[in-house]
Scaffold this active site. Structure first.
Site, PDB file in Angstrom:
ATOM      1  N   LYS A  54       0.843  -1.203   0.000  1.00 52.32           N
ATOM      2  CA  LYS A  54       0.000   0.000   0.000  1.00 52.32           C
ATOM      3  C   LYS A  54       0.875   1.249   0.000  1.00 52.32           C
ATOM      4  CE  LYS A  54      -3.725  -2.487   2.341  1.00 52.32           C
ATOM      5  NZ  LYS A  54      -4.347  -2.866   3.624  1.00 52.32           N
ATOM      6  N   GLN A  98      -4.519  -1.716   9.966  1.00 54.15           N
ATOM      7  CA  GLN A  98      -4.413  -3.012   9.295  1.00 54.15           C
ATOM      8  C   GLN A  98      -5.004  -4.120  10.165  1.00 54.15           C
ATOM      9  OE1 GLN A  98      -3.373  -3.507   6.123  1.00 54.15           O
ATOM     10  NE2 GLN A  98      -3.763  -5.700   6.281  1.00 54.15           N
ATOM     11  N   ASP A 121     -11.048   2.613   4.403  1.00 53.91           N
ATOM     12  CA  ASP A 121     -11.465   1.214   4.242  1.00 53.91           C
ATOM     13  C   ASP A 121     -12.990   1.100   4.115  1.00 53.91           C
ATOM     14  OD1 ASP A 121      -9.343  -0.698   4.245  1.00 53.91           O
ATOM     15  OD2 ASP A 121      -8.985  -0.329   6.379  1.00 53.91           O
TER      16      ASP A 121
HETATM   17  N1  GUN Z   1      -6.616  -6.925   6.210  1.00 54.25           N
HETATM   18  C1  GUN Z   1      -6.971  -7.672   5.138  1.00 54.25           C
HETATM   19  N2  GUN Z   1      -7.646  -6.902   4.245  1.00 54.25           N
HETATM   20  C2  GUN Z   1      -7.715  -5.669   4.775  1.00 54.25           C
HETATM   21  C3  GUN Z   1      -8.289  -4.440   4.329  1.00 54.25           C
HETATM   22  O1  GUN Z   1      -8.883  -4.335   3.247  1.00 54.25           O
HETATM   23  N3  GUN Z   1      -8.140  -3.380   5.165  1.00 54.25           N
HETATM   24  C4  GUN Z   1      -7.510  -3.477   6.362  1.00 54.25           C
HETATM   25  N4  GUN Z   1      -7.434  -2.381   7.101  1.00 54.25           N
HETATM   26  N5  GUN Z   1      -6.971  -4.596   6.802  1.00 54.25           N
HETATM   27  C5  GUN Z   1      -7.077  -5.678   6.014  1.00 54.25           C
END
Ligand code: GUN
Length: 292
Positions: A54, A98, A121
């Site tokens: 990311k 996360q 998100d």
């Molecule tokens: N862990 C796995 N997928 C995601 C996601 O799309 N966002 C976040 N914050 N954590 C994750």
């Protein structure tokens, strides 16, 4: 029939190229750089990879990004204090905590604490509510990636039977809302589906999936969907990312399903890169909201 592969990697690169121009225009107009701050608690190896991807993607499109690493012993109150600081920081436009969090923490309490206008998100209940009412502020990243790839390949869901395997808050449930909605920002082909959501307790799963014109696998079980579960000519989207000794595999048994589906997303190189691209999109959108 051998399925046409839906190339998410190339599409994500194209979307990022156009995003770079939008980020430039934002910078010129507002004299500020949209910024994403990710928070990572602990040392989960998969999470470290996701967060690094990311951040690299942010750099590529000219977004500012920051990573706050908290050690595994961090308390929930300390994490909440960190979220509050980011909420109050006008230079931070998007906040991403996360997942998964350590099991002793309440993920809901933490996610509920994020300012919903910085919730890139789209996990906050306010954003889930807006989505379910058909007036989303942010689209959740992975469901939005699925919409984008169907759109790019001219694949319509309107009037079709869509079966989603998996009812998660992150993918299955929001995707069912989007595809079953009355309209879509991507046009009339990406809504008005008749959607069935299956899950781990669905009896005779194969009988339900075999009815699908568009089958979306998002349950997190390696190679669960095999050719016998797929109607010949169906479009199959594989959202799963499962780590086996042999490497990364999806929820779809790629080798057998590619012989019956008309279109299929690979893993890796399908939906994964689009999730990241849509996160960047939401970060820019959050900055636009903050400067509106
Ligand atoms: N862990 C796995 N997928 C995601 C996601 O799309 N966002 C976040 N914050 N954590 C994750």
């Amino acid at each position: 029939m051998t399925a046409q592969l839906l190339d998410g990697k190339t599409l994500a690169r194209e979307l990022q190229d156009s995003m770079r121009e939008k980020v430039d225009r934002f910078r010129q107009r507002h004299g500020a750089v949209p910024k994403l701050t990710a928070v990572l608690v602990g040392e989960d190896p998969a999470s470290q990879v996701y967060v690094r991807n990311k951040q690299q993607a942010c750099e590529r499109v000219g977004l500012a990004s920051d990573l706050i690493r908290l050690d595994a012993a961090t308390t929930e109150d300390q994490l909440l204090a960190c979220v509050m600081r980011l909420n109050a920081d006008p230079a931070v436009h998007g906040i991403l905590v996360q997942l998964p969090l350590p099991s002793r923490m309440s993920a809901n309490r933490v996610l509920d604490a994020i300012d919903p206008r910085k919730d890139v998100d789209a996990f906050h209940p306010e954003n889930v509510g807006l989505l379910s009412q058909g007036r989303p502020r942010f689209l959740p990243c992975t469901p939005h990636g699925v919409l984008q790839i169907l759109h790019r390949y001219g694949l319509s869901v309107a009037g079709k039977r869509v079966v989603i395997v998996g009812r998660s808050d992150i993918v299955g449930r929001p995707l069912s809302l989007l595809l079953g909605a009355k309209d879509s920002h991507l046009g009339p082909d990406l809504c008005n589906a008749t959607v069935t959501v299956c899950h781990s307790r669905t009896p005779d799963l194969a009988a339900v999936t075999a009815e699908a014109d568009v089958l979306i696998a998002a349950i997190g079980r390696a190679k669960l969907i095999d050719a016998r579960m797929v109607r010949p000519g169906a479009v199959v989207v594989d959202v799963g990312i499962n780590r086996l000794e042999s490497g990364l595999v999806g929820d779809v048994d790629f080798e057998s399903v590619r012989e019956v589906a008309s279109h299929l997303t690979p893993v890796p190189g399908g939906i994964g890169p689009l999730t990241v691209a849509m996160l960047l999109h939401n970060t820019l959108h959050a900055a636009e909201l903050a400067h509106a």
